[in-house]
Write a protein that holds these residues in place. Structure first.
Motif, PDB file in Angstrom:
ATOM      1  N   THR A  16      34.600  39.328  29.766  1.00 55.10           N
ATOM      2  CA  THR A  16      34.846  39.077  31.183  1.00 55.10           C
ATOM      3  C   THR A  16      34.600  40.348  31.983  1.00 55.10           C
ATOM      4  O   THR A  16      35.190  41.389  31.707  1.00 55.10           O
ATOM      5  N   ALA A  17      33.728  40.249  32.982  1.00 54.25           N
ATOM      6  CA  ALA A  17      33.494  41.360  33.904  1.00 54.25           C
ATOM      7  C   ALA A  17      34.390  41.150  35.113  1.00 54.25           C
ATOM      8  O   ALA A  17      34.302  40.117  35.790  1.00 54.25           O
ATOM      9  N   ILE A  18      35.266  42.117  35.378  1.00 53.89           N
ATOM     10  CA  ILE A  18      36.184  42.017  36.507  1.00 53.89           C
ATOM     11  C   ILE A  18      35.757  42.997  37.596  1.00 53.89           C
ATOM     12  O   ILE A  18      35.057  43.977  37.331  1.00 53.89           O
ATOM     13  N   PRO A  19      36.160  42.758  38.849  1.00 57.74           N
ATOM     14  CA  PRO A  19      35.832  43.709  39.910  1.00 57.74           C
ATOM     15  C   PRO A  19      36.461  45.074  39.624  1.00 57.74           C
ATOM     16  O   PRO A  19      37.581  45.159  39.122  1.00 57.74           O
ATOM     17  N   VAL A  20      35.706  46.119  39.932  1.00 56.32           N
ATOM     18  CA  VAL A  20      36.224  47.472  39.734  1.00 56.32           C
ATOM     19  C   VAL A  20      36.354  48.147  41.090  1.00 56.32           C
ATOM     20  O   VAL A  20      35.627  47.834  42.031  1.00 56.32           O
ATOM     21  N   VAL A  21      37.319  49.054  41.199  1.00 59.53           N
ATOM     22  CA  VAL A  21      37.498  49.829  42.430  1.00 59.53           C
ATOM     23  C   VAL A  21      36.524  51.000  42.384  1.00 59.53           C
ATOM     24  O   VAL A  21      36.589  51.838  41.478  1.00 59.53           O
ATOM     25  N   LEU A  22      35.625  51.049  43.352  1.00 57.10           N
ATOM     26  CA  LEU A  22      34.567  52.048  43.375  1.00 57.10           C
ATOM     27  C   LEU A  22      34.915  53.174  44.332  1.00 57.10           C
ATOM     28  O   LEU A  22      35.597  52.963  45.340  1.00 57.10           O
ATOM     29  N   GLU A  23      34.411  54.361  44.046  1.00 55.50           N
ATOM     30  CA  GLU A  23      34.688  55.505  44.907  1.00 55.50           C
ATOM     31  C   GLU A  23      34.021  55.380  46.276  1.00 55.50           C
ATOM     32  O   GLU A  23      34.425  56.043  47.222  1.00 55.50           O
ATOM     33  N   ILE A  24      33.052  54.496  46.411  1.00 57.44           N
ATOM     34  CA  ILE A  24      32.409  54.304  47.718  1.00 57.44           C
ATOM     35  C   ILE A  24      33.307  53.537  48.685  1.00 57.44           C
ATOM     36  O   ILE A  24      33.088  53.555  49.898  1.00 57.44           O
ATOM     37  N   GLU A  67      37.056  50.646  48.415  1.00 55.18           N
ATOM     38  CA  GLU A  67      37.667  49.498  47.760  1.00 55.18           C
ATOM     39  C   GLU A  67      37.408  48.223  48.548  1.00 55.18           C
ATOM     40  O   GLU A  67      37.406  48.210  49.778  1.00 55.18           O
ATOM     41  N   SER A  68      37.210  47.145  47.822  1.00 54.91           N
ATOM     42  CA  SER A  68      37.037  45.837  48.435  1.00 54.91           C
ATOM     43  C   SER A  68      38.296  45.416  49.199  1.00 54.91           C
ATOM     44  O   SER A  68      39.407  45.870  48.897  1.00 54.91           O
ATOM     45  N   VAL A  69      38.106  44.544  50.188  1.00 54.88           N
ATOM     46  CA  VAL A  69      39.248  43.889  50.827  1.00 54.88           C
ATOM     47  C   VAL A  69      39.468  42.497  50.231  1.00 54.88           C
ATOM     48  O   VAL A  69      40.281  41.728  50.711  1.00 54.88           O
ATOM     49  N   TYR A  70      38.711  42.184  49.183  1.00 55.40           N
ATOM     50  CA  TYR A  70      38.935  41.018  48.337  1.00 55.40           C
ATOM     51  C   TYR A  70      39.015  39.706  49.111  1.00 55.40           C
ATOM     52  O   TYR A  70      39.997  38.958  48.999  1.00 55.40           O
ATOM     53  N   HIS A  71      37.962  39.438  49.874  1.00 57.62           N
ATOM     54  CA  HIS A  71      37.842  38.069  50.377  1.00 57.62           C
ATOM     55  C   HIS A  71      37.796  37.109  49.186  1.00 57.62           C
ATOM     56  O   HIS A  71      38.347  36.004  49.256  1.00 57.62           O
ATOM     57  N   GLN A  72      37.128  37.543  48.130  1.00 55.30           N
ATOM     58  CA  GLN A  72      37.166  36.813  46.864  1.00 55.30           C
ATOM     59  C   GLN A  72      37.463  37.803  45.738  1.00 55.30           C
ATOM     60  O   GLN A  72      37.071  38.977  45.809  1.00 55.30           O
ATOM     61  N   TYR A  73      38.162  37.327  44.716  1.00 51.74           N
ATOM     62  CA  TYR A  73      38.272  38.059  43.468  1.00 51.74           C
ATOM     63  C   TYR A  73      37.386  37.313  42.479  1.00 51.74           C
ATOM     64  O   TYR A  73      37.762  36.235  41.982  1.00 51.74           O
ATOM     65  N   THR A  74      36.212  37.869  42.246  1.00 47.76           N
ATOM     66  CA  THR A  74      35.178  37.155  41.496  1.00 47.76           C
ATOM     67  C   THR A  74      34.907  37.850  40.175  1.00 47.76           C
ATOM     68  O   THR A  74      34.539  39.028  40.144  1.00 47.76           O
ATOM     69  N   ILE A  75      35.102  37.115  39.087  1.00 50.57           N
ATOM     70  CA  ILE A  75      34.815  37.612  37.747  1.00 50.57           C
ATOM     71  C   ILE A  75      33.488  37.020  37.280  1.00 50.57           C
ATOM     72  O   ILE A  75      32.932  36.110  37.913  1.00 50.57           O
ATOM     73  N   ARG A  76      32.984  37.548  36.164  1.00 50.52           N
ATOM     74  CA  ARG A  76      31.809  36.958  35.522  1.00 50.52           C
ATOM     75  C   ARG A  76      32.126  36.712  34.052  1.00 50.52           C
ATOM     76  O   ARG A  76      32.797  37.522  33.409  1.00 50.52           O
ATOM     77  N   ARG A 135      24.762  32.295  37.717  1.00 56.05           N
ATOM     78  CA  ARG A 135      25.080  31.574  36.471  1.00 56.05           C
ATOM     79  C   ARG A 135      26.460  31.908  35.939  1.00 56.05           C
ATOM     80  O   ARG A 135      27.040  31.109  35.189  1.00 56.05           O
ATOM     81  N   THR A 136      27.007  33.062  36.297  1.00 64.06           N
ATOM     82  CA  THR A 136      28.191  33.559  35.587  1.00 64.06           C
ATOM     83  C   THR A 136      29.419  33.805  36.452  1.00 64.06           C
ATOM     84  O   THR A 136      30.504  34.042  35.915  1.00 64.06           O
ATOM     85  N   VAL A 137      29.289  33.755  37.792  1.00 60.94           N
ATOM     86  CA  VAL A 137      30.440  34.108  38.633  1.00 60.94           C
ATOM     87  C   VAL A 137      31.474  32.984  38.699  1.00 60.94           C
ATOM     88  O   VAL A 137      31.139  31.801  38.656  1.00 60.94           O
ATOM     89  N   LEU A 138      32.719  33.392  38.819  1.00 64.40           N
ATOM     90  CA  LEU A 138      33.823  32.464  39.016  1.00 64.40           C
ATOM     91  C   LEU A 138      34.875  33.167  39.862  1.00 64.40           C
ATOM     92  O   LEU A 138      35.345  34.256  39.512  1.00 64.40           O
ATOM     93  N   SER A 139      35.253  32.562  40.975  1.00 63.95           N
ATOM     94  CA  SER A 139      36.236  33.159  41.879  1.00 63.95           C
ATOM     95  C   SER A 139      37.617  32.576  41.614  1.00 63.95           C
ATOM     96  O   SER A 139      37.778  31.350  41.543  1.00 63.95           O
ATOM     97  N   LEU A 140      38.598  33.475  41.468  1.00 54.62           N
ATOM     98  CA  LEU A 140      39.982  33.096  41.205  1.00 54.62           C
ATOM     99  C   LEU A 140      40.768  33.044  42.515  1.00 54.62           C
ATOM    100  O   LEU A 140      40.343  33.608  43.524  1.00 54.62           O
ATOM    101  N   PRO A 141      41.934  32.399  42.528  1.00 59.13           N
ATOM    102  CA  PRO A 141      42.729  32.332  43.760  1.00 59.13           C
ATOM    103  C   PRO A 141      43.101  33.732  44.250  1.00 59.13           C
ATOM    104  O   PRO A 141      43.561  34.568  43.472  1.00 59.13           O
ATOM    105  N   ILE A 142      42.883  33.992  45.526  1.00 61.21           N
ATOM    106  CA  ILE A 142      43.366  35.241  46.120  1.00 61.21           C
ATOM    107  C   ILE A 142      43.568  35.024  47.617  1.00 61.21           C
ATOM    108  O   ILE A 142      42.620  34.859  48.378  1.00 61.21           O
ATOM    109  N   PHE A 143      44.808  34.936  48.005  1.00 69.24           N
ATOM    110  CA  PHE A 143      45.189  34.886  49.415  1.00 69.24           C
ATOM    111  C   PHE A 143      46.596  35.464  49.499  1.00 69.24           C
ATOM    112  O   PHE A 143      47.342  35.492  48.514  1.00 69.24           O
ATOM    113  N   ALA A 144      46.924  36.001  50.655  1.00 68.70           N
ATOM    114  CA  ALA A 144      48.101  36.862  50.781  1.00 68.70           C
ATOM    115  C   ALA A 144      49.406  36.186  50.388  1.00 68.70           C
ATOM    116  O   ALA A 144      50.362  36.864  49.981  1.00 68.70           O
TER     117      ALA A 144
END
Length: 364
Positions: free
Chosen positions: A269-277, A279-288, A338-347
């Motif tokens: 499973t590839a999960i989102p990573v926090v990048l030094e450029i 951080e996402s505001v996570y409209h979606q939390y999308t794994i692969r 082919r591989t993305v799947l978004s999980l529930p993410i809302f405040a």
């Protein structure tokens, strides 16, 4: 336990009295199309977004259209657009008669891969559209360097990236213009449709203001072909209420994302990573995951709502068949689809619901 992919009713129940009071004030004052509520929101959203000014419009797609018109893009021109995004990003070209040229993405960010850009620029290229997809800022320094080399304007599609920043710079303020959507499901969502344009170029904002009201600044005088793209007073009134909560909602989204990332241990499973450029505001939390469809079915059996965002890249959409793209021509975007799947993410997700999602994923 059932965990919905999104439940807007939780947010709206908490804000019901505040929003209804704002709507009542707008109703009583008959401020239905533009007006003070829209002006108040334009000022507040510009300030929140690190911009000097803002033009409110009726949705995010029309914001892209107005920017393309303001940049005088038209038939015979080309606009570079990432192949993995919502279709409205490509309408930036199509609505003005230009040709979208689809670029591949970086799988780490799901955003435009700067390494692809140079080879796609032709004498007909008139703009680059950058999408800060799922709330993750794109690699703007490299993209802006290519744009500067070829003297091309950059349009930032920030529909999913309210309050995101790249190396401390707010999204939407680095290119020539930034566009936002306030569709109800967005991090900042209206009670209906809404959109906005920010820009460091006053002439783009002026042209957009003119065109959003039938090309008219003086009643019954029309200086250009325009549109009925006005923001409604009711939507601005609701957005003025919600904007005050956006920072807290963003912090909660990031907290949920951290809990997911710390807890998910499913192999491959590839999960989102926090990048030094930035951080996402996570409209979606999308794994692969290579067995995405089977994983999605497993989660559904355990009561976890998910979504496929996006299951088909733009270059393979039927509406663009005439452009001649074949499967395999934009390979990373196709791999993502082919591989993305978004999980529930809302405040309003509870900690128990987050834990259930993590356990369900790990049990696959």
């Amino acid at each position: 336990m059932n965990v919905p992919f999104l439940d807007l009713s939780r947010q709206h129940k908490a804000l019901r009295d505040e929003v209804l009071a704002a709507l009542a004030a707008t109703y009583d004052a008959n401020r239905f199309c533009l007006g003070r509520d829209v002006e108040d929101f334009e000022r507040a959203f510009a300030a929140a977004s690190g911009a000097s000014d803002c033009v409110g419009v009726n949705n995010g797609t029309t914001a892209l259209h107005l920017v393309a018109r303001a940049l005088e893009i038209g038939p015979g021109d080309e606009v570079i657009v990432p192949a993995f995004t919502f279709i409205a990003s490509a309408w930036t070209a199509s609505y003005v008669g230009a040709r979208p040229v689809f670029a591949d993405i970086d799988l780490e960010t799901f955003t435009l891969d700067p390494a692809q850009l140079d080879a796609l620029v032709t004498p007909r290229t008139r703009a680059i559209v950058v999408v800060h997809l799922f709330g993750q800022p794109a690699r703007m320094d490299e993209i802006l360097a290519v744009a500067a080399k070829h003297r091309l304007p950059v349009i930032e599609d920030c529909a999913q990236a309210h309050l995101a920043s790249y190396r401390g710079r707010p999204v939407g303020t680095m290119g020539d213009a930034g566009t936002f959507s306030f569709y109800p499901t967005k991090n900042l969502g209206a009670c209906g449709e809404g959109g906005a344009i920010v820009s460091r170029r006053p002439e783009i904002l002026a042209a957009s203001r003119l065109m959003r009201v039938h090309g008219s600044n003086v009643r019954y005088r029309h200086d250009t072909v325009g549109y009925n793209y006005r923001m409604e007073g009711f939507q601005a009134a609701a957005l003025n209420v919600k904007l005050g909560h956006l920072q807290a909602w963003t912090a909660r989204r990031r907290e949920i994302a951290r809990r997911y990332s710390a807890g998910i241990r499913l192999a491959d499973t590839a999960i989102p990573v926090v990048l030094e450029i930035g951080e996402s505001v996570y409209h979606q939390y999308t794994i692969r995951h290579p067995r995405r469809d089977a994983l999605r079915e497993h989660l559904a059996r355990l009561g976890v709502g998910t979504d496929l965002i996006y299951p088909a890249p733009l270059h393979l959409q039927p509406c663009y068949a005439e452009l001649g793209y074949a499967p395999g021509s934009v390979p990373v975007a196709e791999e993502a689809a082919r591989t993305v799947l978004s999980l529930p993410i809302f405040a309003e997700l509870t900690d128990a619901e987050i834990d259930h999602v993590v356990a369900a994923v790990n049990s696959f």
